[in-house]
Scaffold this motif. Structure first.
Motif, mmCIF file in Angstrom:
data_model
loop_
_atom_site.group_PDB
_atom_site.id
_atom_site.type_symbol
_atom_site.label_atom_id
_atom_site.label_comp_id
_atom_site.label_asym_id
_atom_site.label_seq_id
_atom_site.Cartn_x
_atom_site.Cartn_y
_atom_site.Cartn_z
ATOM 1 N N ASP A 68 -54.429 2.758 16.979
ATOM 2 C CA ASP A 68 -54.550 3.911 16.097
ATOM 3 C C ASP A 68 -53.127 4.400 15.843
ATOM 4 O O ASP A 68 -52.494 4.989 16.718
ATOM 5 C CB ASP A 68 -55.387 4.991 16.776
ATOM 6 N N SER A 70 -51.850 6.758 14.358
ATOM 7 C CA SER A 70 -51.564 8.185 14.456
ATOM 8 C C SER A 70 -51.233 8.602 15.887
ATOM 9 O O SER A 70 -50.813 9.732 16.116
ATOM 10 C CB SER A 70 -52.746 9.002 13.938
ATOM 11 N N ALA A 111 -56.858 19.920 5.932
ATOM 12 C CA ALA A 111 -57.343 18.830 6.787
ATOM 13 C C ALA A 111 -57.022 17.473 6.173
ATOM 14 O O ALA A 111 -56.584 16.549 6.871
ATOM 15 C CB ALA A 111 -58.843 18.971 7.027
ATOM 16 N N GLU A 112 -57.242 17.331 4.862
ATOM 17 C CA GLU A 112 -56.945 16.057 4.202
ATOM 18 C C GLU A 112 -55.446 15.806 4.150
ATOM 19 O O GLU A 112 -54.988 14.679 4.355
ATOM 20 C CB GLU A 112 -57.532 16.019 2.792
ATOM 21 N N ASP A 114 -53.256 16.837 6.273
ATOM 22 C CA ASP A 114 -52.853 16.464 7.631
ATOM 23 C C ASP A 114 -53.288 15.037 7.972
ATOM 24 O O ASP A 114 -52.561 14.310 8.656
ATOM 25 C CB ASP A 114 -53.449 17.438 8.645
ATOM 26 N N ARG A 115 -54.455 14.616 7.505
ATOM 27 C CA ARG A 115 -54.915 13.246 7.774
ATOM 28 C C ARG A 115 -53.960 12.227 7.155
ATOM 29 O O ARG A 115 -53.605 11.231 7.791
ATOM 30 C CB ARG A 115 -56.330 13.054 7.219
ATOM 31 N N GLN A 116 -53.538 12.476 5.938
ATOM 32 C CA GLN A 116 -52.579 11.578 5.296
ATOM 33 C C GLN A 116 -51.254 11.556 6.061
ATOM 34 O O GLN A 116 -50.662 10.497 6.277
ATOM 35 C CB GLN A 116 -52.339 12.018 3.847
ATOM 36 N N HIS A 118 -50.728 12.288 9.273
ATOM 37 C CA HIS A 118 -50.845 11.709 10.616
ATOM 38 C C HIS A 118 -50.956 10.191 10.589
ATOM 39 O O HIS A 118 -50.448 9.519 11.499
ATOM 40 C CB HIS A 118 -52.050 12.311 11.343
ATOM 41 N N ILE A 119 -51.604 9.634 9.584
ATOM 42 C CA ILE A 119 -51.810 8.185 9.549
ATOM 43 C C ILE A 119 -50.759 7.489 8.690
ATOM 44 O O ILE A 119 -50.049 6.591 9.157
ATOM 45 C CB ILE A 119 -53.226 7.855 9.052
#
Length: 261
Positions: A68, A70, A111-112, A114-116, A118-119
Protein backbone atom coordinates in the motif's frame (compact mmCIF):
# COMPACT_ATOMS: atom_id res chain seq x y z
CA UNK A 1 14.41 -12.55 -25.15
CA UNK A 2 15.32 -9.37 -27.01
CA UNK A 3 18.77 -9.33 -28.64
CA UNK A 4 18.60 -5.54 -28.99
CA UNK A 5 20.87 -4.02 -26.31
CA UNK A 6 18.54 -1.03 -26.05
CA UNK A 7 15.80 -3.31 -24.74
CA UNK A 8 17.89 -5.96 -23.01
CA UNK A 9 17.13 -6.01 -19.28
CA UNK A 10 18.83 -9.34 -18.62
CA UNK A 11 19.60 -9.72 -14.93
CA UNK A 12 18.28 -6.28 -13.95
CA UNK A 13 16.21 -6.14 -10.78
CA UNK A 14 13.03 -4.16 -11.44
CA UNK A 15 10.57 -3.04 -8.76
CA UNK A 16 7.05 -2.03 -9.83
CA UNK A 17 4.26 -0.72 -7.62
CA UNK A 18 0.63 -1.03 -8.66
CA UNK A 19 1.70 -4.12 -10.60
CA UNK A 20 -1.46 -6.20 -10.41
CA UNK A 21 -3.22 -4.63 -13.39
CA UNK A 22 -3.08 -1.96 -16.07
CA UNK A 23 0.24 -0.39 -16.96
CA UNK A 24 2.03 -2.06 -14.05
CA UNK A 25 1.08 -5.58 -15.08
CA UNK A 26 1.79 -4.94 -18.77
CA UNK A 27 5.20 -3.46 -17.96
CA UNK A 28 6.02 -6.39 -15.68
CA UNK A 29 5.33 -8.81 -18.53
CA UNK A 30 7.50 -6.83 -20.95
CA UNK A 31 10.43 -6.46 -18.56
CA UNK A 32 10.19 -10.11 -17.55
CA UNK A 33 10.24 -11.22 -21.17
CA UNK A 34 13.44 -9.24 -21.59
CA UNK A 35 15.27 -10.91 -18.73
CA UNK A 36 14.52 -8.70 -15.74
CA UNK A 37 14.04 -10.11 -12.26
CA UNK A 38 10.83 -8.64 -10.89
CA UNK A 39 9.81 -7.37 -7.46
CA UNK A 40 6.11 -6.53 -7.64
CA UNK A 41 3.82 -4.78 -5.18
CA UNK A 42 0.09 -4.01 -5.07
CA UNK A 43 -2.77 -3.81 -2.59
CA UNK A 44 -4.72 -6.36 -4.68
CA UNK A 45 -2.79 -9.40 -3.53
CA UNK A 46 -5.03 -11.94 -5.25
CA UNK A 47 -4.56 -10.38 -8.70
CA UNK A 48 -0.89 -9.82 -7.94
CA UNK A 49 -0.47 -13.47 -7.02
CA UNK A 50 -2.09 -14.60 -10.26
CA UNK A 51 0.24 -12.37 -12.27
CA UNK A 52 3.28 -13.63 -10.38
CA UNK A 53 2.25 -17.25 -10.99
CA UNK A 54 1.77 -16.57 -14.70
CA UNK A 55 5.17 -14.92 -14.97
CA UNK A 56 6.90 -17.68 -13.01
CA UNK A 57 5.30 -20.20 -15.34
CA UNK A 58 6.96 -18.38 -18.23
CA UNK A 59 10.36 -18.66 -16.56
CA UNK A 60 10.50 -15.16 -15.11
CA UNK A 61 12.12 -14.71 -11.69
CA UNK A 62 9.49 -12.85 -9.70
CA UNK A 63 8.73 -11.86 -6.12
CA UNK A 64 5.39 -10.37 -5.11
CA UNK A 65 4.36 -8.64 -1.91
CA UNK A 66 1.44 -6.59 -0.60
CA UNK A 67 2.25 -2.91 -0.92
CA UNK A 68 0.00 0.00 0.00
CA UNK A 69 2.04 2.95 -1.27
CA UNK A 70 0.25 5.35 1.07
CA UNK A 71 2.15 3.60 3.90
CA UNK A 72 5.87 4.38 3.98
CA UNK A 73 6.63 1.10 5.74
CA UNK A 74 5.19 -0.84 2.79
CA UNK A 75 7.33 1.07 0.29
CA UNK A 76 10.41 0.55 2.44
CA UNK A 77 9.62 -3.17 2.78
CA UNK A 78 9.35 -3.63 -0.99
CA UNK A 79 12.79 -2.09 -1.51
CA UNK A 80 14.16 -4.26 1.29
CA UNK A 81 12.73 -7.34 -0.44
CA UNK A 82 14.63 -6.46 -3.62
CA UNK A 83 17.88 -5.96 -1.72
CA UNK A 84 17.59 -9.04 0.48
CA UNK A 85 16.35 -11.53 -2.11
CA UNK A 86 17.91 -10.13 -5.30
CA UNK A 87 20.93 -8.27 -3.96
CA UNK A 88 20.26 -5.11 -5.95
CA UNK A 89 17.75 -2.57 -7.20
CA UNK A 90 18.42 -1.44 -10.76
CA UNK A 91 14.98 -0.20 -11.83
CA UNK A 92 12.06 1.22 -9.86
CA UNK A 93 8.70 2.19 -11.33
CA UNK A 94 6.39 4.14 -9.05
CA UNK A 95 3.20 3.32 -10.88
CA UNK A 96 0.50 2.80 -8.23
CA UNK A 97 -2.30 5.33 -8.33
CA UNK A 98 -6.03 5.92 -8.18
CA UNK A 99 -8.44 8.02 -10.24
CA UNK A 100 -11.00 10.35 -8.68
CA UNK A 101 -14.66 10.67 -9.56
CA UNK A 102 -15.19 13.45 -12.07
CA UNK A 103 -16.46 16.64 -10.43
CA UNK A 104 -15.73 20.35 -10.40
CA UNK A 105 -13.04 21.76 -8.15
CA UNK A 106 -15.57 23.42 -5.85
CA UNK A 107 -17.44 20.13 -5.46
CA UNK A 108 -14.28 18.21 -4.56
CA UNK A 109 -14.29 17.38 -0.88
CA UNK A 110 -11.40 17.20 1.53
CA UNK A 111 -11.60 13.40 1.75
CA UNK A 112 -11.12 12.92 -2.00
CA UNK A 113 -8.35 15.52 -2.14
CA UNK A 114 -6.57 13.73 0.71
CA UNK A 115 -7.00 10.32 -0.98
CA UNK A 116 -5.28 11.60 -4.11
CA UNK A 117 -2.51 13.14 -2.02
CA UNK A 118 -1.93 10.04 0.09
CA UNK A 119 -1.75 7.59 -2.82
CA UNK A 120 -0.73 9.45 -5.97
CA UNK A 121 1.70 11.90 -4.40
CA UNK A 122 2.98 10.40 -1.16
CA UNK A 123 3.23 6.97 -2.81
CA UNK A 124 5.82 8.35 -5.22
CA UNK A 125 7.59 10.30 -2.47
CA UNK A 126 7.86 7.23 -0.23
CA UNK A 127 9.13 5.17 -3.14
CA UNK A 128 11.82 7.70 -4.03
CA UNK A 129 12.81 8.13 -0.40
CA UNK A 130 13.79 4.46 -0.12
CA UNK A 131 14.81 3.67 -3.69
CA UNK A 132 17.27 6.52 -4.12
CA UNK A 133 19.70 5.62 -1.31
CA UNK A 134 20.12 2.08 -2.67
CA UNK A 135 20.77 3.29 -6.21
CA UNK A 136 23.03 6.15 -5.12
CA UNK A 137 25.13 3.73 -3.10
CA UNK A 138 25.46 1.53 -6.19
CA UNK A 139 26.07 4.62 -8.35
CA UNK A 140 23.62 3.30 -10.92
CA UNK A 141 19.90 2.92 -11.43
CA UNK A 142 16.83 4.32 -13.11
CA UNK A 143 13.50 5.39 -11.63
CA UNK A 144 10.32 6.05 -13.57
CA UNK A 145 7.38 7.82 -11.96
CA UNK A 146 3.95 7.58 -13.54
CA UNK A 147 2.37 11.01 -13.75
CA UNK A 148 -0.26 12.00 -16.31
CA UNK A 149 -1.16 14.63 -18.87
CA UNK A 150 -3.13 15.98 -15.91
CA UNK A 151 0.28 16.66 -14.36
CA UNK A 152 1.34 18.89 -17.24
CA UNK A 153 -1.69 21.14 -17.58
CA UNK A 154 -5.16 21.88 -16.36
CA UNK A 155 -7.53 18.95 -15.99
CA UNK A 156 -11.18 20.01 -15.68
CA UNK A 157 -13.31 17.85 -13.38
CA UNK A 158 -10.31 16.07 -11.80
CA UNK A 159 -8.63 18.86 -9.84
CA UNK A 160 -7.45 16.66 -6.97
CA UNK A 161 -5.83 14.21 -9.41
CA UNK A 162 -4.18 17.04 -11.36
CA UNK A 163 -2.72 18.51 -8.17
CA UNK A 164 -1.22 15.18 -7.16
CA UNK A 165 0.15 14.43 -10.63
CA UNK A 166 1.73 17.89 -10.91
CA UNK A 167 3.46 17.11 -7.63
CA UNK A 168 4.81 13.87 -9.10
CA UNK A 169 6.60 15.87 -11.79
CA UNK A 170 8.03 18.24 -9.19
CA UNK A 171 9.34 15.28 -7.20
CA UNK A 172 10.76 13.72 -10.37
CA UNK A 173 12.70 16.79 -11.45
CA UNK A 174 14.05 17.44 -7.96
CA UNK A 175 15.14 13.82 -7.48
CA UNK A 176 16.77 13.81 -10.93
CA UNK A 177 18.92 16.81 -10.05
CA UNK A 178 19.89 15.43 -6.65
CA UNK A 179 20.74 11.97 -8.02
CA UNK A 180 22.42 12.89 -11.31
CA UNK A 181 25.92 12.98 -9.85
CA UNK A 182 25.49 9.40 -8.63
CA UNK A 183 24.67 7.94 -12.04
CA UNK A 184 20.97 7.59 -11.20
CA UNK A 185 18.31 8.74 -13.68
CA UNK A 186 14.79 9.79 -12.69
CA UNK A 187 12.05 10.51 -15.24
CA UNK A 188 8.26 10.67 -15.39
CA UNK A 189 5.80 9.48 -17.99
CA UNK A 190 2.61 11.44 -18.64
CA UNK A 191 0.00 9.42 -20.53
CA UNK A 192 -3.26 10.72 -21.94
CA UNK A 193 -6.35 8.62 -21.13
CA UNK A 194 -5.31 4.99 -21.64
CA UNK A 195 -7.42 1.86 -21.98
CA UNK A 196 -6.61 0.48 -18.54
CA UNK A 197 -9.11 -0.46 -15.80
CA UNK A 198 -8.60 3.00 -14.28
CA UNK A 199 -10.21 4.53 -17.38
CA UNK A 200 -12.52 1.77 -18.59
CA UNK A 201 -13.93 1.50 -15.07
CA UNK A 202 -14.88 5.18 -14.76
CA UNK A 203 -18.53 5.70 -13.84
CA UNK A 204 -20.16 7.27 -16.89
CA UNK A 205 -22.88 9.94 -16.72
CA UNK A 206 -26.42 8.67 -16.71
CA UNK A 207 -27.56 7.56 -20.14
CA UNK A 208 -24.05 7.57 -21.60
CA UNK A 209 -22.47 4.26 -22.66
CA UNK A 210 -18.84 3.40 -21.94
CA UNK A 211 -18.07 3.62 -25.65
CA UNK A 212 -19.68 7.05 -25.93
CA UNK A 213 -17.82 8.30 -22.88
CA UNK A 214 -14.48 7.04 -24.20
CA UNK A 215 -15.17 8.77 -27.51
CA UNK A 216 -15.87 11.98 -25.58
CA UNK A 217 -12.54 11.65 -23.73
CA UNK A 218 -10.73 10.97 -27.01
CA UNK A 219 -12.24 14.02 -28.71
CA UNK A 220 -9.71 16.29 -27.00
CA UNK A 221 -6.77 14.49 -28.60
CA UNK A 222 -5.59 15.14 -32.19
CA UNK A 223 -5.47 11.38 -32.87
CA UNK A 224 -9.09 11.16 -31.67
CA UNK A 225 -8.55 7.92 -29.79
CA UNK A 226 -7.40 6.78 -26.37
CA UNK A 227 -3.99 5.21 -25.89
CA UNK A 228 -3.59 1.46 -25.90
CA UNK A 229 -1.74 0.08 -22.90
CA UNK A 230 0.98 -1.31 -25.16
CA UNK A 231 1.68 2.16 -26.58
CA UNK A 232 2.34 3.63 -23.14
CA UNK A 233 4.39 0.63 -22.04
CA UNK A 234 6.58 1.02 -25.14
CA UNK A 235 7.42 4.56 -24.01
CA UNK A 236 8.09 3.32 -20.47
CA UNK A 237 10.53 0.74 -21.81
CA UNK A 238 12.30 3.47 -23.75
CA UNK A 239 12.75 5.61 -20.64
CA UNK A 240 14.03 2.58 -18.70
CA UNK A 241 16.39 1.46 -21.48
CA UNK A 242 19.98 0.82 -20.38
CA UNK A 243 21.03 2.77 -23.48
CA UNK A 244 19.22 6.00 -22.53
CA UNK A 245 21.99 7.14 -20.20
CA UNK A 246 21.80 10.90 -20.79
CA UNK A 247 18.08 11.46 -20.25
CA UNK A 248 16.97 12.46 -16.78
CA UNK A 249 14.54 14.89 -15.18
CA UNK A 250 12.09 14.63 -18.06
CA UNK A 251 8.29 14.38 -18.08
CA UNK A 252 7.45 12.61 -21.32
CA UNK A 253 4.00 13.25 -22.78
CA UNK A 254 2.45 10.16 -24.40
CA UNK A 255 -0.66 11.92 -25.60
CA UNK A 256 -1.58 11.40 -29.23
CA UNK A 257 -0.53 14.99 -29.97
CA UNK A 258 -2.53 16.77 -27.24
CA UNK A 259 0.45 18.80 -25.99
CA UNK A 260 1.17 20.03 -29.54
CA UNK A 261 -1.74 22.47 -29.32
Amino acid sequence: MSADPMLNFEGKVALITGAASGLGAALARELGSRGARLVLGDINTSALGRLADDLAGEGVQVLAQHCDVSRESDCESLVALARERCGALDIAVNNAGVAPPMMSLEDTGEAEFDRQYHINQRGVFFGLRHQLPVMKAARAGVILNVSSMAGLGGAPKIASYAAAKHAVIGLTKTAAIEAAGYGVRVNAICPFFTLTPMVTGIDTPAGVSAEEFQAFLASGCPMKRLADTSEVVAAMLMLLSPALTYVTGQALAVDGGLSAY
